[in-house]
Design a protein around this motif. Structure first.
Motif, mmCIF file in Angstrom:
data_model
loop_
_atom_site.group_PDB
_atom_site.id
_atom_site.type_symbol
_atom_site.label_atom_id
_atom_site.label_comp_id
_atom_site.label_asym_id
_atom_site.label_seq_id
_atom_site.Cartn_x
_atom_site.Cartn_y
_atom_site.Cartn_z
ATOM 1 N N GLN A 137 -34.063 -7.159 -13.041
ATOM 2 C CA GLN A 137 -32.706 -6.773 -13.420
ATOM 3 C C GLN A 137 -32.395 -5.481 -12.665
ATOM 4 O O GLN A 137 -33.210 -4.551 -12.653
ATOM 5 N N ILE A 138 -31.233 -5.438 -11.999
ATOM 6 C CA ILE A 138 -30.861 -4.232 -11.259
ATOM 7 C C ILE A 138 -29.478 -3.771 -11.705
ATOM 8 O O ILE A 138 -28.650 -4.572 -12.119
ATOM 9 N N THR A 139 -29.288 -2.469 -11.638
ATOM 10 C CA THR A 139 -27.971 -1.884 -11.900
ATOM 11 C C THR A 139 -27.527 -1.184 -10.627
ATOM 12 O O THR A 139 -28.258 -0.366 -10.071
ATOM 13 N N VAL A 140 -26.332 -1.536 -10.169
ATOM 14 C CA VAL A 140 -25.786 -0.975 -8.931
ATOM 15 C C VAL A 140 -24.681 0.004 -9.285
ATOM 16 O O VAL A 140 -23.802 -0.299 -10.097
ATOM 17 N N LYS A 141 -24.759 1.181 -8.678
ATOM 18 C CA LYS A 141 -23.721 2.193 -8.859
ATOM 19 C C LYS A 141 -23.413 2.788 -7.491
ATOM 20 O O LYS A 141 -24.326 3.254 -6.803
ATOM 21 N N ASP A 142 -22.155 2.742 -7.089
ATOM 22 C CA ASP A 142 -21.704 3.257 -5.789
ATOM 23 C C ASP A 142 -22.482 2.645 -4.629
ATOM 24 O O ASP A 142 -22.814 3.317 -3.658
ATOM 25 N N GLY A 143 -22.819 1.369 -4.743
ATOM 26 C CA GLY A 143 -23.489 0.651 -3.666
ATOM 27 C C GLY A 143 -24.987 0.836 -3.622
ATOM 28 O O GLY A 143 -25.652 0.227 -2.796
ATOM 29 N N SER A 144 -25.543 1.677 -4.467
ATOM 30 C CA SER A 144 -26.986 1.910 -4.495
ATOM 31 C C SER A 144 -27.567 1.373 -5.792
ATOM 32 O O SER A 144 -26.905 1.383 -6.834
ATOM 33 N N ILE A 145 -28.807 0.943 -5.727
ATOM 34 C CA ILE A 145 -29.491 0.467 -6.936
ATOM 35 C C ILE A 145 -29.965 1.699 -7.682
ATOM 36 O O ILE A 145 -30.807 2.456 -7.181
ATOM 37 N N SER A 146 -29.386 1.933 -8.864
ATOM 38 C CA SER A 146 -29.714 3.145 -9.620
ATOM 39 C C SER A 146 -30.784 2.895 -10.691
ATOM 40 O O SER A 146 -31.397 3.835 -11.180
ATOM 41 N N TRP A 147 -30.991 1.641 -11.059
ATOM 42 C CA TRP A 147 -31.995 1.313 -12.074
ATOM 43 C C TRP A 147 -32.467 -0.105 -11.825
ATOM 44 O O TRP A 147 -31.712 -0.960 -11.369
ATOM 45 N N TRP A 148 -33.726 -0.353 -12.144
ATOM 46 C CA TRP A 148 -34.255 -1.710 -12.050
ATOM 47 C C TRP A 148 -35.397 -1.866 -13.050
ATOM 48 O O TRP A 148 -36.038 -0.899 -13.437
ATOM 49 N N ALA A 149 -35.625 -3.102 -13.455
ATOM 50 C CA ALA A 149 -36.734 -3.410 -14.359
ATOM 51 C C ALA A 149 -37.100 -4.868 -14.205
ATOM 52 O O ALA A 149 -36.219 -5.711 -13.954
ATOM 53 N N PRO A 150 -38.388 -5.193 -14.333
ATOM 54 C CA PRO A 150 -38.785 -6.610 -14.264
ATOM 55 C C PRO A 150 -38.228 -7.357 -15.485
ATOM 56 O O PRO A 150 -38.083 -6.808 -16.554
ATOM 57 N N VAL A 151 -37.882 -8.600 -15.266
ATOM 58 C CA VAL A 151 -37.385 -9.462 -16.344
ATOM 59 C C VAL A 151 -38.586 -10.216 -16.887
ATOM 60 O O VAL A 151 -39.323 -10.850 -16.125
ATOM 61 N N SER A 152 -38.768 -10.162 -18.211
ATOM 62 C CA SER A 152 -39.897 -10.885 -18.791
ATOM 63 C C SER A 152 -39.577 -12.366 -18.799
ATOM 64 O O SER A 152 -38.464 -12.789 -19.100
ATOM 65 N N SER A 153 -40.573 -13.156 -18.418
ATOM 66 C CA SER A 153 -40.393 -14.602 -18.363
ATOM 67 C C SER A 153 -40.425 -15.187 -19.757
ATOM 68 O O SER A 153 -41.316 -14.859 -20.545
ATOM 69 N N PRO A 154 -39.471 -16.059 -20.104
ATOM 70 C CA PRO A 154 -39.519 -16.696 -21.430
ATOM 71 C C PRO A 154 -40.701 -17.658 -21.507
ATOM 72 O O PRO A 154 -40.956 -18.401 -20.568
ATOM 73 N N LYS A 155 -41.392 -17.637 -22.625
ATOM 74 C CA LYS A 155 -42.579 -18.495 -22.777
ATOM 75 C C LYS A 155 -42.332 -19.588 -23.749
ATOM 76 O O LYS A 155 -41.614 -19.617 -24.615
#
Length: 155
Positions: A137-155
């Motif tokens: 999951q990424i968050t883009v602000k002003d064209g730059s990636i300001s935050w990211w985190a792995p997405v947990s896979s549903p089991k």
């Protein structure tokens, strides 16, 4: 006058005439070369006088690619949160910069360290160690990636 003297006189006149024609021809060719060179110089000056201002104005008014007008700077993504999948990544080495290729909504987006900001830039080493097919999951602000985190896979 004898025939031989007359013949020599005519030969001398013909030679003189040929010499004069040759000199006249050379002078005409020289004048033609001079005119042609002058025309070429004039054309070159006109081209330069029109081309140089065009290039200067082009450089001044060329649309810039930086800025936050549209919020789609380095990554080309609009501001928002996206789910992305790694298509490939490479951590930084002594000869190569770090690079990640993400699939964002069906579009391939190349991300370098310069495209990360904020907490994403602080954790950039982990970002560029993602494996192929890993969702994040990424968050883009002003064209730059300001935050990211792995997405947990549903089991």
């Amino acid at each position: 006058m004898t025939k031989q003297t007359t013949k020599q006189k005519h030969d001398k006149q013909r030679a003189e005439k040929r010499k004069h024609e040759h000199e006249t021809e050379e002078m005409a060719e020289h004048a033609a070369r001079k005119r042609r060179a002058h025309v070429e110089e004039t054309i070159a000056i006109i081209v330069m006088l029109t081309f140089v201002p065009f290039m200067v104005f082009g450089a001044i008014f060329w649309p810039g690619t930086t800025g936050s007008e549209g919020g789609n700077g380095g990554t080309g993504l609009q501001n928002g949160t996206y789910t992305a999948t790694y298509l490939g990544s490479r951590p930084a080495t002594s000869t190569q910069t770090a690079l990640a290729n993400l699939d964002v909504n069906g579009n391939s987006v190349f991300v370098t360290a310069g495209d990360l900001s904020g907490s994403a830039a602080n954790n950039s080493a982990a970002f560029f160690e993602g494996y192929k097919g890993e969702p994040i999951q990424i968050t883009v602000k002003d064209g730059s990636i300001s935050w990211w985190a792995p997405v947990s896979s549903p089991k």
